[in-house]
Design a protein around this motif. Structure first.
Motif, PDB file in Angstrom:
ATOM      1  N   LEU A   1       1.056  -1.350  -0.050  1.00 24.27           N
ATOM      2  CA  LEU A   1       0.003  -0.046   0.128  1.00 24.27           C
ATOM      3  C   LEU A   1       0.990   1.301   0.009  1.00 24.27           C
ATOM      4  CD1 LEU A   1      -2.841  -1.006   2.429  1.00 24.27           C
ATOM      5  CD2 LEU A   1      -3.097  -0.437  -0.046  1.00 24.27           C
ATOM      6  N   GLY A   2       1.865   1.164   0.865  1.00 24.15           N
ATOM      7  CA  GLY A   2       2.776   2.306   0.770  1.00 24.15           C
ATOM      8  C   GLY A   2       3.454   2.664  -0.421  1.00 24.15           C
ATOM      9  N   PHE A   3       4.088   1.732  -1.182  1.00 24.00           N
ATOM     10  CA  PHE A   3       4.667   1.608  -2.276  1.00 24.00           C
ATOM     11  C   PHE A   3       3.652   2.177  -3.737  1.00 24.00           C
ATOM     12  CE2 PHE A   3       6.144   0.091  -6.805  1.00 24.00           C
ATOM     13  CZ  PHE A   3       7.268   0.609  -6.754  1.00 24.00           C
ATOM     14  N   LEU A   4       2.300   1.611  -3.392  1.00 23.15           N
ATOM     15  CA  LEU A   4       1.178   2.222  -4.403  1.00 23.15           C
ATOM     16  C   LEU A   4       0.978   3.555  -4.210  1.00 23.15           C
ATOM     17  CD1 LEU A   4      -1.134   1.712  -6.348  1.00 23.15           C
ATOM     18  CD2 LEU A   4      -2.513   0.966  -4.387  1.00 23.15           C
ATOM     19  N   GLU A   5       0.786   4.123  -2.912  1.00 20.99           N
ATOM     20  CA  GLU A   5       0.585   5.450  -2.648  1.00 20.99           C
ATOM     21  C   GLU A   5       1.680   6.398  -3.097  1.00 20.99           C
ATOM     22  OE1 GLU A   5      -0.644   8.459   1.011  1.00 20.99           O
ATOM     23  OE2 GLU A   5      -0.571   6.161   1.090  1.00 20.99           O
ATOM     24  N   GLN A   6       2.973   6.088  -2.933  1.00 22.64           N
ATOM     25  CA  GLN A   6       4.291   6.661  -3.208  1.00 22.64           C
ATOM     26  C   GLN A   6       4.252   6.892  -4.925  1.00 22.64           C
ATOM     27  OE1 GLN A   6       7.789   4.793  -2.130  1.00 22.64           O
ATOM     28  NE2 GLN A   6       9.070   6.205  -3.265  1.00 22.64           N
TER      29      GLN A   6
ATOM     30  N   GLN B   1      -3.402 -12.315  -3.482  1.00 19.36           N
ATOM     31  CA  GLN B   1      -4.495 -11.407  -4.115  1.00 19.36           C
ATOM     32  C   GLN B   1      -4.307  -9.890  -3.830  1.00 19.36           C
ATOM     33  OE1 GLN B   1      -8.240 -13.012  -3.139  1.00 19.36           O
ATOM     34  NE2 GLN B   1      -8.133 -15.049  -3.870  1.00 19.36           N
ATOM     35  N   GLN B   2      -3.979  -9.781  -2.768  1.00 23.18           N
ATOM     36  CA  GLN B   2      -3.905  -8.365  -2.487  1.00 23.18           C
ATOM     37  C   GLN B   2      -2.796  -7.640  -3.160  1.00 23.18           C
ATOM     38  OE1 GLN B   2      -3.158  -7.924   1.891  1.00 23.18           O
ATOM     39  NE2 GLN B   2      -5.207  -8.988   2.281  1.00 23.18           N
ATOM     40  N   ASP B   3      -1.537  -8.522  -3.472  1.00 25.06           N
ATOM     41  CA  ASP B   3      -0.682  -7.802  -4.145  1.00 25.06           C
ATOM     42  C   ASP B   3      -1.004  -7.729  -5.615  1.00 25.06           C
ATOM     43  OD1 ASP B   3       1.313  -7.810  -2.100  1.00 25.06           O
ATOM     44  OD2 ASP B   3       2.086  -9.768  -2.441  1.00 25.06           O
ATOM     45  N   LEU B   4      -1.581  -8.652  -6.171  1.00 25.75           N
ATOM     46  CA  LEU B   4      -2.279  -8.468  -7.645  1.00 25.75           C
ATOM     47  C   LEU B   4      -2.933  -7.298  -7.572  1.00 25.75           C
ATOM     48  CD1 LEU B   4      -2.515 -12.291  -8.937  1.00 25.75           C
ATOM     49  CD2 LEU B   4      -1.175 -10.291  -9.908  1.00 25.75           C
ATOM     50  N   THR B   5      -3.933  -7.158  -6.901  1.00 30.44           N
ATOM     51  CA  THR B   5      -4.886  -6.120  -6.942  1.00 30.44           C
ATOM     52  C   THR B   5      -4.222  -4.929  -6.869  1.00 30.44           C
ATOM     53  OG1 THR B   5      -6.547  -7.498  -5.824  1.00 30.44           O
ATOM     54  CG2 THR B   5      -7.083  -5.172  -5.780  1.00 30.44           C
ATOM     55  N   ARG B   6      -3.458  -4.657  -5.934  1.00 31.57           N
ATOM     56  CA  ARG B   6      -2.603  -3.167  -5.766  1.00 31.57           C
ATOM     57  C   ARG B   6      -1.779  -3.144  -6.891  1.00 31.57           C
ATOM     58  NH1 ARG B   6      -2.104  -4.733  -0.085  1.00 31.57           N
ATOM     59  NH2 ARG B   6      -0.312  -5.867  -0.504  1.00 31.57           N
TER      60      ARG B   6
END
Length: 396
Positions: A148-153, A348-353
């Motif tokens: 989540l942090g990497f996605l936001e960054q 699943q969470q990794d793929l979704t993000r």
């Protein structure tokens, strides 16, 4: 039996080895020393091989994430720049005139569009599979773990769990439904009591019976069509969007799906209007069309992760928060359950993000085409005209 030459050779070898041991002290200790040195050399070789493998994996991950790779190892990377033909809107319309997208025939669509690309009459169909499609990554569809942090960054703080509508917050919460149910039951009870107390005997009981039915009807609607109750609650709370804004949101959501689905090379399964009169596009999860009889590959799951998240990402880019992604997430979850490889909760969470990040990169890098596509949806254009909006270098 050994011959004379073999016997002499063995004697010479034994004599030489004994001399070596006598020159180096204890023979037993020398043998152990030699064996230890050989073992150390083997261990060093294994560590070097593991380091080379880790360095190569890091390089591939950096490429997938769009980072510049500065490595002393010389590698041959295939060119990701594909020559895109300069096409006019009129020429594209003429090329697409023979394709019927309304039948939902996946094999026919893929075959026809592939032949147009081969003949340089289209340039962006399946482009994300073979090029960067203007993103910083040479392989925009190569999945990798995303926190989540990497996605936001990587999205300048725009794409978060909250903005995608998966952070547990929405316009209408479970508490709203709970309080609404309590209010309906309490209100109906008070109405029934007052009707019996103050109305004439021939009218009071009737009103009381009607009031008693209101909670039952409310619960029935809530269990079968909760969207109706949610809309009513949102309207009372003052959170209901204006029709024009809601239409803009839906058009951007569908345009995001269409752009990513087309660039990823997925055939169209359905293209129909919703209650707002806006067309909604649905893609097959594979170029094979109907996938009910086989499992999905990891590549197909990765592509569908991008397409599924693209609608919510498109909403976030304009409105800051997505509201129409719940069904997309449910559909993506169902597809992941049909994967040929087991996909656990973490993956699943990794793929979704990752899908959200890849969709963000694709839409951002092709924003001019995306905005044309949004206008095409607002004007209720056909599938062919939506493709024209993506492919055309000039407008007409």
């Amino acid at each position: 039996m050994m011959n004379t030459k073999e016997i002499n050779l063995r004697r010479k070898t034994s004599t030489a080895f004994n001399k070596y041991l006598s020159c180096n002290g204890s023979g037993n200790g020398s043998v152990k020393t030699v064996m230890h040195m050989v073992a150390e050399q083997d261990e060093i070789a294994k560590l070097r091989a593991a380091a080379a493998k880790a360095r190569e994996e890091a390089r591939q991950l950096e490429e997938a994430m769009g980072k510049n790779v500065d490595d002393s190892v010389t590698t041959t990377t295939p060119s990701t720049k594909t020559s895109i033909p300069v096409l006019s809107a009129e020429s594209i319309r003429e090329s697409l005139s023979s394709i019927n997208f309304e039948t939902g025939n996946a094999e026919m669509q893929v075959s026809a569009l592939d032949s147009l690309v081969t003949g340089s009459k289209l340039g962006l169909w399946k482009a994300a599979l073979t090029s960067s499609v203007n993103t910083n990554s040479p392989s925009p569809l190569r999945p990798y773990p995303v926190s989540l942090g990497f996605l936001e960054q990587r999205t300048a703080g725009k794409i978060t769990a909250k903005s995608l509508g998966i952070g547990g917050e929405s316009d209408v919460s479970l508490d709203d439904f709970k309080y609404a149910t309590l209010g309906v039951v309490l209100g109906s009870s008070i109405l029934g009591v007052l009707a019996l107390a103050f109305l004439p005997p021939n009218i009071g009981p009737t009103i009381c019976y009607i009031a008693a039915l209101v909670p039952i009807v409310f619960l029935g609607i809530g269990s079968s069509a909760p969207g109706i109750i949610a809309g009513a609650i949102a309207s009372l709370k003052g959170t209901k969007e204006e029709k024009s804004e809601q239409e803009d949101r839906v058009c951007r959501h569908e345009a995001g799906h269409f752009l990513c689905g087309y660039l990823c090379g997925l055939p169209i399964k359905g293209y129909s209007t919703n209650d707002l009169g806006v067309s909604c596009v649905e893609f097959y999860p594979s170029t094979d069309g109907d996938m009910s009889k086989r499992e999905l590959s990891s590549e197909e799951i990765a592509i569908m992760s991008v397409v599924a998240m693209s609608g919510s990402v498109a909403e976030v880019l304009k409105f800051g928060v997505a509201k129409g992604g719940a069904n997309d997430l449910l559909e993506l979850d169902g597809l992941m359950r049909r994967s040929s490889e087991f996909i656990g909760a973490q993956k699943q969470q990794d793929l979704t993000r990752w899908g959200a990040l890849a969709a963000y990169n694709i839409i951002n890098a092709n924003n001019d085409k995306f905005e044309k596509l949004v206008n095409a949806f607002k004007e209720r254009k056909s599938v062919s005209e939506c493709i024209v909006a993506i492919e055309a270098s000039t407008t007409s």
